[in-house]
Structures are given as C-alpha cells and as structure tokens.
Design a protein around this motif. Sequence first.
Motif, PDB file in Angstrom:
ATOM      1  N   ALA A  27      25.740   7.057 -11.081  1.00 54.84           N
ATOM      2  CA  ALA A  27      24.501   6.290 -11.214  1.00 54.84           C
ATOM      3  C   ALA A  27      24.767   4.948 -11.897  1.00 54.84           C
ATOM      4  O   ALA A  27      24.220   3.917 -11.487  1.00 54.84           O
ATOM      5  N   ILE A  28      25.619   4.945 -12.910  1.00 51.51           N
ATOM      6  CA  ILE A  28      25.976   3.700 -13.601  1.00 51.51           C
ATOM      7  C   ILE A  28      26.686   2.759 -12.636  1.00 51.51           C
ATOM      8  O   ILE A  28      26.402   1.562 -12.591  1.00 51.51           O
ATOM      9  N   GLU A  29      27.612   3.298 -11.841  1.00 48.88           N
ATOM     10  CA  GLU A  29      28.325   2.477 -10.862  1.00 48.88           C
ATOM     11  C   GLU A  29      27.365   1.881  -9.836  1.00 48.88           C
ATOM     12  O   GLU A  29      27.514   0.737  -9.429  1.00 48.88           O
ATOM     13  N   GLU A  30      26.364   2.655  -9.430  1.00 49.17           N
ATOM     14  CA  GLU A  30      25.356   2.172  -8.485  1.00 49.17           C
ATOM     15  C   GLU A  30      24.523   1.047  -9.105  1.00 49.17           C
ATOM     16  O   GLU A  30      24.232   0.042  -8.447  1.00 49.17           O
ATOM     17  N   ILE A  31      24.163   1.196 -10.363  1.00 46.62           N
ATOM     18  CA  ILE A  31      23.403   0.155 -11.063  1.00 46.62           C
ATOM     19  C   ILE A  31      24.229  -1.125 -11.143  1.00 46.62           C
ATOM     20  O   ILE A  31      23.722  -2.216 -10.862  1.00 46.62           O
ATOM     21  N   VAL A  32      25.499  -1.002 -11.494  1.00 41.34           N
ATOM     22  CA  VAL A  32      26.378  -2.171 -11.586  1.00 41.34           C
ATOM     23  C   VAL A  32      26.495  -2.857 -10.225  1.00 41.34           C
ATOM     24  O   VAL A  32      26.431  -4.085 -10.125  1.00 41.34           O
ATOM     25  N   ALA A  33      26.645  -2.069  -9.158  1.00 40.29           N
ATOM     26  CA  ALA A  33      26.765  -2.631  -7.811  1.00 40.29           C
ATOM     27  C   ALA A  33      25.498  -3.387  -7.413  1.00 40.29           C
ATOM     28  O   ALA A  33      25.565  -4.477  -6.839  1.00 40.29           O
TER      29      ALA A  33
END
Length: 83
Positions: A27-33
């Motif tokens: 989820a954090i990686e998705e937010i960063v993307a």
Amino acid sequence: MTTKTDPAMQDLKPTVWIGKQGCTEAAIEEIVAHLKKRTVIKVKWLQNTEVDPESVAASAGAALVGVRGKTMVLAQRGKKEKK
C-alpha cells in the motif's frame, strides 16, 4: 472549521484504498507511485481497519494535507496543492 482546500479535497476522487490487511508495504509503494504521477492524492480505508494517517504519510515521504473520517489527503513533500 473550513479551509481554502476543502472544496478541492471534496472534488478529489480516492486513488488508493487500504483494505482489511491494513497499511502494508504494498500500500505504501502504491501511494508513492501515485504521488509521482500526481501532486495530491486521496487515500481511503475501511471502517474496521486502524490506520494512522501521520505514520502513513511519514512512511510514504508525503505531506499530510488533511484527514476527514476514514479519508486522508496526501501531497508530495515540498509542493503545495494547486488551486
């Protein structure tokens, strides 16, 4: 309490949803993307999920613009929201 960003935050559609697993690394990686593509994003989470918006923003390297209920608005750090 109302601010100048309220109408803009209301018009913004959620781009990331946090599910019953909570705020995972994915989820954090998705937010960063999403923050790389846009300057401001809206993140929603399920009612039965505990999420700390400040820790999510810190993990993603983002600025926490606002929280209302189970929704948070994040912005790229160092950039201001466009009007």
